[in-house]
Design an enzyme around this catalytic site. Structure first.
Site, PDB file in Angstrom:
ATOM      1  N   GLU A  64       0.638  -1.269   0.185  1.00 33.23           N
ATOM      2  CA  GLU A  64       0.039  -0.016   0.030  1.00 33.23           C
ATOM      3  C   GLU A  64       0.705   1.330  -0.008  1.00 33.23           C
ATOM      4  OE1 GLU A  64      -4.212  -1.762   2.226  1.00 33.23           O
ATOM      5  OE2 GLU A  64      -2.878  -0.263   3.491  1.00 33.23           O
ATOM      6  N   GLU A  97      -4.866  -8.673  -0.370  1.00 27.14           N
ATOM      7  CA  GLU A  97      -5.500  -8.642   1.231  1.00 27.14           C
ATOM      8  C   GLU A  97      -7.125  -8.656   0.861  1.00 27.14           C
ATOM      9  OE1 GLU A  97      -4.131  -5.730   3.453  1.00 27.14           O
ATOM     10  OE2 GLU A  97      -1.989  -6.089   2.873  1.00 27.14           O
TER      11      GLU A  97
END
Length: 486
Positions: free
Chosen positions: A188, A377
């Site tokens: 991220e 995820e």
């Protein structure tokens, strides 16, 4: 839909080193940014911050009360990895995502030579995966940079840290490229603006917008250098970049609400633009160069343009809603605050549950970037309760994943989106990233450990363990295809 997922679909799960390994000051490892994050079980995520002064950091790293800092122990994956990988194999996992702790390889971040004990540990982990026909996917930076780089360079606001990250990455890719086929440079990467300390080592004294965007730019440049190096080293390596996946809705049809939603989407897409397309969008480039006047050289532009990731990885937990109306209820998830969507249910921690949002996001990312997608995820954090028989009947977790997988199958079969894999987050219970607690659990495998670090560390298969095993074995044929998936 008779065939929901491709035959070679990459079913898997993910953890990170800093949330699982433990052994935080053993076997040559140095302290990382994760090792000074305290448990905050009552944390109001709408007020989340990771801000820490350097004075606080010095005090915390010297604090001997490890139970106050749960990531120091994690789930002791360091000493349980063989048992854990055996459980993954039993589930049928094909891809196991984890990270390599920079501080375990270069304890202070700038040593001349790597820590051999660290290299030996990860080699053992990856060889154990190979023994069970599990392919590792490694994240090179997942919120675990050495504290020495914060102290001596001010974190990622220094271009020198980028050079040191490239050195670390080259070291481990050369060491493990025959064992690890899939790599992601940064977890991220866009999260620098949400939590600058754990993402980029920026202390409370150094987190202006200019400093944060400078740090993220240096990460983009370092990522490009690593991807180019890996492609030269081994043409079979698959190099990915990762962004925080969000479907963003306007709260109403007011143009102002839609504008806010659009700005959030543009920022989310930015990391894909830079790492896949090889350049910033022109308006953002102008902001960086002319308005903020960050360090952005012509050589940086060339490096970015010459490097392109092979696949786009993203997390997806929820959608968010943006608007200007005052007095509306707010909610938060994944360290992001938004307006509460009245049409969606939420988890106990306020994360809004939106399976259709995953399908919408897959379409948007596919149409914009035109590379294979991998969901690395997706998961549901909840408090689990053991029955008198010692079982965990987590139907709520099964329901969450089933609905998301059903929408993902539609995205693949009906929308013709190329999705190559689906990895659940925290498939073994691990310490929460944002609040550093064990109580918020995502896993299909329970770990006997509480927020105070007490427990036997015993691993127990939850009901969801057997459900996911069946999903993998049948390529999703056990998913419901009616009301629950709509």
């Amino acid at each position: 839909m008779d065939k929901l997922f491709p035959t070679n679909f990459l079913w898997g799960g993910a953890i990170s080193a800093n949330q699982s390994e433990g052994a935080w000051n053993q076997y040559g490892k140095g302290p990382s940014v994760a090792d000074v994050m305290k448990c905050r079980s009552q944390l109001n995520l709408k007020e989340y911050t990771d801000a820490k002064t350097w004075k606080q950091i010095v005090k915390d790293v010297k604090n001997p009360e490890d139970t106050l800092f749960p990531k120091r122990q994690g789930i002791d994956f360091y000493h349980h990895y063989k048992e854990d990988i055996q459980l993954l194999a039993e589930m049928g996992i094909r891809v196991f995502r984890t990270s390599i702790s920079w501080a375990r390889i270069f304890p202070k971040g700038d040593e001349e030579k790597p820590n051999q004990e660290g290299l030996d540990f990860y080699r053992s982990v990856f060889e154990e995966c190979q023994k069970h026909n599990i392919q590792p996917l490694v994240t090179l930076s997942h919120y675990e940079m050495p504290l020495g780089l914060v102290e001596n360079y001010g974190g990622w606001q220094s271009r020198k840290v980028g050079d040191l990250f490239v050195k670390f990455s080259k070291t481990v890719i050369k060491e493990f490229h025959e064992l690890v086929p899939y790599w992601i440079t940064f977890n991220e990467i866009d999260s620098v603006l949400r939590h600058p300390f754990v993402s980029a080592g920026l202390t409370e004294e150094n987190r202006s917008q200019k400093q944060m965007l400078q740090a993220m730019h240096y990460q983009y440049v370092a990522s490009a250098k690593v991807v180019s190096f890996a492609h030269r080293l081994d043409e079979h390596l698959q190099m990915g970049c990762m962004l925080t996946g969000l479907t963003v809705y306007p709260y109403s049809c007011r143009p102002e609400d839609n504008y806010l939603a659009q700005q959030m989407r543009h920022y989310m897409y930015l990391s894909g633009d830079v790492q896949i397309r090889g350049h910033y969008p022109k308006p953002f480039s102008k902001k960086l160069k002319e308005e903020l006047q960050i360090d952005f050289s012509e050589e940086d532009e060339r490096i970015l343009a010459d490097s392109h990731c092979d696949f786009l990885a993203f997390s997806y937990y929820m959608s968010i809603t943006q608007g200007i109306e005052d007095g509306t209820e707010k909610t938060a998830g994944n360290t992001i605050t938004s307006m509460k969507n009245p049409y969606l249910e939420s988890s106990e921690w306020g994360w809004q549950i939106d399976p259709l949002g995953l399908r919408i996001l897959c379409q948007d990312l596919c149409n914009r970037f035109e590379v294979p997608l991998m969901i690395v995820e997706n998961g549901f954090g909840a408090k689990d309760t053991l029955t008198k028989k010692g079982q965990i009947d987590d139907d709520y977790r099964i329901d969450y994943h089933e609905k998301h997988l059903y929408q993902l199958a539609k995205s693949i079969q009906e929308d013709h989106v190329e999705v190559i894999g689906y990895l659940t987050w925290g498939l073994i219970d691990i310490v929460s990233s944002s609040s550093a607690e064990m109580e918020k659990r995502y896993g299909f495998i329970h770990v006997d450990l509480d927020n105070e670090g007490q427990g036997t560390l015993k691993r127990t298969r939850k009901k969801s363990f057997y459900w996911y095993k069946e999903v993998i074995a049948t390529q999703g044929k056990n998913l419901t295809n009616g009301e629950r998936g709509s």
